[in-house]
Scaffold this motif. Sequence first.
Motif, PDB file in Angstrom:
ATOM      1  N   PHE A  54     -20.949  29.309  17.219  1.00 25.47           N
ATOM      2  CA  PHE A  54     -22.031  29.027  18.163  1.00 25.47           C
ATOM      3  C   PHE A  54     -22.764  27.770  17.710  1.00 25.47           C
ATOM      4  O   PHE A  54     -23.195  27.678  16.556  1.00 25.47           O
ATOM      5  CB  PHE A  54     -23.007  30.203  18.227  1.00 25.47           C
ATOM      6  CG  PHE A  54     -24.214  29.938  19.086  1.00 25.47           C
ATOM      7  CD1 PHE A  54     -24.101  29.916  20.460  1.00 25.47           C
ATOM      8  CD2 PHE A  54     -25.458  29.698  18.517  1.00 25.47           C
ATOM      9  CE1 PHE A  54     -25.206  29.659  21.265  1.00 25.47           C
ATOM     10  CE2 PHE A  54     -26.569  29.445  19.301  1.00 25.47           C
ATOM     11  CZ  PHE A  54     -26.440  29.430  20.683  1.00 25.47           C
ATOM     12  N   ILE A  55     -22.906  26.792  18.610  1.00 27.96           N
ATOM     13  CA  ILE A  55     -23.593  25.545  18.289  1.00 27.96           C
ATOM     14  C   ILE A  55     -24.934  25.513  19.010  1.00 27.96           C
ATOM     15  O   ILE A  55     -24.999  25.616  20.233  1.00 27.96           O
ATOM     16  CB  ILE A  55     -22.757  24.317  18.674  1.00 27.96           C
ATOM     17  CG1 ILE A  55     -21.469  24.278  17.840  1.00 27.96           C
ATOM     18  CG2 ILE A  55     -23.554  23.031  18.456  1.00 27.96           C
ATOM     19  CD1 ILE A  55     -20.573  23.098  18.132  1.00 27.96           C
ATOM     20  N   ASN A  56     -25.986  25.391  18.224  1.00 31.53           N
ATOM     21  CA  ASN A  56     -27.347  25.302  18.751  1.00 31.53           C
ATOM     22  C   ASN A  56     -27.822  23.865  18.543  1.00 31.53           C
ATOM     23  O   ASN A  56     -28.072  23.443  17.419  1.00 31.53           O
ATOM     24  CB  ASN A  56     -28.253  26.290  18.001  1.00 31.53           C
ATOM     25  CG  ASN A  56     -29.641  26.370  18.602  1.00 31.53           C
ATOM     26  OD1 ASN A  56     -30.031  25.533  19.404  1.00 31.53           O
ATOM     27  ND2 ASN A  56     -30.387  27.390  18.209  1.00 31.53           N
ATOM     28  N   GLN A  60     -14.538  18.581  20.526  1.00 30.76           N
ATOM     29  CA  GLN A  60     -13.425  18.613  19.571  1.00 30.76           C
ATOM     30  C   GLN A  60     -13.594  19.757  18.565  1.00 30.76           C
ATOM     31  O   GLN A  60     -12.631  20.448  18.223  1.00 30.76           O
ATOM     32  CB  GLN A  60     -13.335  17.273  18.841  1.00 30.76           C
ATOM     33  CG  GLN A  60     -12.923  16.126  19.733  1.00 30.76           C
ATOM     34  CD  GLN A  60     -13.095  14.777  19.059  1.00 30.76           C
ATOM     35  OE1 GLN A  60     -13.626  14.684  17.957  1.00 30.76           O
ATOM     36  NE2 GLN A  60     -12.640  13.720  19.715  1.00 30.76           N
ATOM     37  N   PHE A  61     -14.809  19.966  18.118  1.00 28.10           N
ATOM     38  CA  PHE A  61     -15.081  21.028  17.159  1.00 28.10           C
ATOM     39  C   PHE A  61     -14.843  22.404  17.794  1.00 28.10           C
ATOM     40  O   PHE A  61     -14.236  23.295  17.176  1.00 28.10           O
ATOM     41  CB  PHE A  61     -16.530  20.918  16.668  1.00 28.10           C
ATOM     42  CG  PHE A  61     -16.900  21.930  15.622  1.00 28.10           C
ATOM     43  CD1 PHE A  61     -16.530  21.743  14.300  1.00 28.10           C
ATOM     44  CD2 PHE A  61     -17.619  23.067  15.956  1.00 28.10           C
ATOM     45  CE1 PHE A  61     -16.873  22.668  13.325  1.00 28.10           C
ATOM     46  CE2 PHE A  61     -17.957  23.994  14.996  1.00 28.10           C
ATOM     47  CZ  PHE A  61     -17.586  23.801  13.676  1.00 28.10           C
ATOM     48  N   LYS A  62     -15.294  22.582  19.034  1.00 22.83           N
ATOM     49  CA  LYS A  62     -15.127  23.881  19.706  1.00 22.83           C
ATOM     50  C   LYS A  62     -13.664  24.189  19.982  1.00 22.83           C
ATOM     51  O   LYS A  62     -13.267  25.356  20.018  1.00 22.83           O
ATOM     52  CB  LYS A  62     -15.932  23.890  21.010  1.00 22.83           C
ATOM     53  CG  LYS A  62     -17.429  23.937  20.808  1.00 22.83           C
ATOM     54  CD  LYS A  62     -17.897  25.252  20.194  1.00 22.83           C
ATOM     55  CE  LYS A  62     -17.824  26.389  21.185  1.00 22.83           C
ATOM     56  NZ  LYS A  62     -18.346  27.655  20.608  1.00 22.83           N
ATOM     57  N   GLN A  63     -12.839  23.172  20.176  1.00 24.92           N
ATOM     58  CA  GLN A  63     -11.411  23.405  20.362  1.00 24.92           C
ATOM     59  C   GLN A  63     -10.786  23.990  19.094  1.00 24.92           C
ATOM     60  O   GLN A  63      -9.884  24.818  19.169  1.00 24.92           O
ATOM     61  CB  GLN A  63     -10.715  22.108  20.756  1.00 24.92           C
ATOM     62  CG  GLN A  63     -11.051  21.634  22.172  1.00 24.92           C
ATOM     63  CD  GLN A  63     -10.425  20.287  22.487  1.00 24.92           C
ATOM     64  OE1 GLN A  63      -9.532  19.817  21.789  1.00 24.92           O
ATOM     65  NE2 GLN A  63     -10.904  19.643  23.549  1.00 24.92           N
ATOM     66  N   GLN A 103     -14.138  31.985  12.037  1.00 26.10           N
ATOM     67  CA  GLN A 103     -13.986  32.598  13.350  1.00 26.10           C
ATOM     68  C   GLN A 103     -15.341  32.893  13.976  1.00 26.10           C
ATOM     69  O   GLN A 103     -15.460  33.033  15.189  1.00 26.10           O
ATOM     70  CB  GLN A 103     -13.163  33.884  13.249  1.00 26.10           C
ATOM     71  CG  GLN A 103     -11.714  33.628  12.850  1.00 26.10           C
ATOM     72  CD  GLN A 103     -10.925  34.909  12.706  1.00 26.10           C
ATOM     73  OE1 GLN A 103     -11.387  35.966  13.106  1.00 26.10           O
ATOM     74  NE2 GLN A 103      -9.731  34.823  12.134  1.00 26.10           N
ATOM     75  N   ARG A 104     -16.376  33.009  13.152  1.00 25.58           N
ATOM     76  CA  ARG A 104     -17.742  33.219  13.632  1.00 25.58           C
ATOM     77  C   ARG A 104     -18.686  32.349  12.813  1.00 25.58           C
ATOM     78  O   ARG A 104     -18.314  31.817  11.778  1.00 25.58           O
ATOM     79  CB  ARG A 104     -18.149  34.689  13.496  1.00 25.58           C
ATOM     80  CG  ARG A 104     -17.403  35.635  14.421  1.00 25.58           C
ATOM     81  CD  ARG A 104     -18.032  37.009  14.371  1.00 25.58           C
ATOM     82  NE  ARG A 104     -17.998  37.568  13.002  1.00 25.58           N
ATOM     83  CZ  ARG A 104     -18.702  38.631  12.614  1.00 25.58           C
ATOM     84  NH1 ARG A 104     -19.513  39.218  13.467  1.00 25.58           N
ATOM     85  NH2 ARG A 104     -18.598  39.083  11.392  1.00 25.58           N
ATOM     86  N   VAL A 131     -19.298  26.007   7.928  1.00 25.93           N
ATOM     87  CA  VAL A 131     -19.359  25.483   9.295  1.00 25.93           C
ATOM     88  C   VAL A 131     -19.864  24.044   9.285  1.00 25.93           C
ATOM     89  O   VAL A 131     -19.317  23.170   9.975  1.00 25.93           O
ATOM     90  CB  VAL A 131     -20.281  26.370  10.160  1.00 25.93           C
ATOM     91  CG1 VAL A 131     -20.574  25.687  11.499  1.00 25.93           C
ATOM     92  CG2 VAL A 131     -19.640  27.724  10.407  1.00 25.93           C
ATOM     93  N   VAL A 132     -20.912  23.780   8.497  1.00 25.94           N
ATOM     94  CA  VAL A 132     -21.453  22.428   8.394  1.00 25.94           C
ATOM     95  C   VAL A 132     -20.394  21.471   7.870  1.00 25.94           C
ATOM     96  O   VAL A 132     -20.193  20.375   8.403  1.00 25.94           O
ATOM     97  CB  VAL A 132     -22.699  22.407   7.471  1.00 25.94           C
ATOM     98  CG1 VAL A 132     -23.132  20.968   7.188  1.00 25.94           C
ATOM     99  CG2 VAL A 132     -23.835  23.198   8.104  1.00 25.94           C
ATOM    100  N   ILE A 133     -19.701  21.881   6.836  1.00 21.57           N
ATOM    101  CA  ILE A 133     -18.668  21.026   6.226  1.00 21.57           C
ATOM    102  C   ILE A 133     -17.559  20.732   7.233  1.00 21.57           C
ATOM    103  O   ILE A 133     -17.063  19.602   7.325  1.00 21.57           O
ATOM    104  CB  ILE A 133     -18.121  21.690   4.956  1.00 21.57           C
ATOM    105  CG1 ILE A 133     -19.235  21.780   3.894  1.00 21.57           C
ATOM    106  CG2 ILE A 133     -16.925  20.925   4.401  1.00 21.57           C
ATOM    107  CD1 ILE A 133     -18.880  22.645   2.695  1.00 21.57           C
ATOM    108  N   ALA A 134     -17.171  21.749   8.002  1.00 24.22           N
ATOM    109  CA  ALA A 134     -16.108  21.554   8.998  1.00 24.22           C
ATOM    110  C   ALA A 134     -16.541  20.572  10.076  1.00 24.22           C
ATOM    111  O   ALA A 134     -15.754  19.733  10.534  1.00 24.22           O
ATOM    112  CB  ALA A 134     -15.736  22.904   9.625  1.00 24.22           C
TER     113      ALA A 134
END
Length: 311
Positions: free
Chosen positions: A121-123, A112-115, A89-90, A295-298
């Motif tokens: 947060f993507i930097n 697609q990832f943000k959906q 979630q974060r 997060v990286v794996i997802a």
Amino acid sequence: MTLEQLRIFLAVAEMLHFTRAAEALYITQPAVSAAIQSLETGYGVRLFHRIGRHIEITDAGKLLQGEAQKILDHVELTERGLKELNNLQRGELKIGASLTVGNYWLPEKISQFKQLYPGIFINCKLGNAEEICEGTALGIYDLGLVTGDMKPSLQQSLEKNQVGSDRLQIVVGKSHPWYQLTEIYLDELFSTSWVMRESGSGAQQMFEQALQSWGIEPNKLDVVLNLNTSEMVKAVVESGVGAAALPESMVKKEIQLGTLHAVQITNPQKKPNKRLEILQPVWKLKHRQRFHTRVVIAFEEILMQQNVKVA
């Protein structure tokens, strides 16, 4: 020794200036001086030489600089890991992408990832392929996405997997003699001027490798411009200067509008005439030994689901 002292020390070591370090950290200059003095007194070493109004880092300071950065990097990863214990979630994902990949290939994947994970947060930072490879090896990025090859010196640090591909197109503007042609012979590549990307570009690496595989030395072509972005190359060629090899995903709209025209290269030595193509893979890079968060794996799962040609 506290984490705050290490952060202050690293800022001074980077800037070699107490006041500028204080300004960067939004604290007072006396607080910076006190933190450095506490470290020096506590361990009986000098971290900086005071030479007039200037400072220089000592050997002890250089040792602490390397170790302090490792400590703070590990703390950051731990904090990120803890934040991810809530079902993604974060959290944060740091991506480095080469320019064309970042501008034309990556946005759909990020969407697609943000959906799926709107709280992440993507930097994302863009650079040429060489810069992204080096940044991923240094841990600046969790993942790198590039076309082209990486330096042999980075191959032990980075693993790479193909997650897509794009085709390089030979394109010209309306005023170019090739604009009315559907194909050209291989030796006609010498008959025009060329606009190229800089040597660190993945697209440029692929074009040069293709030329060499066809028996053409890249330095034998008439190169009139070297530019550091494909957008600049595209704009210059549209205006009528020479030819260029650009990713299909980047010039698709211009070809449809007619402001650019793609020509096919054929080899007259092959019977029937063989059409020559330049396919460039999109590589996913990650460090072999660094810790990789959930997060990286997802995000990797999103990339692998879309392991298809860019078009």
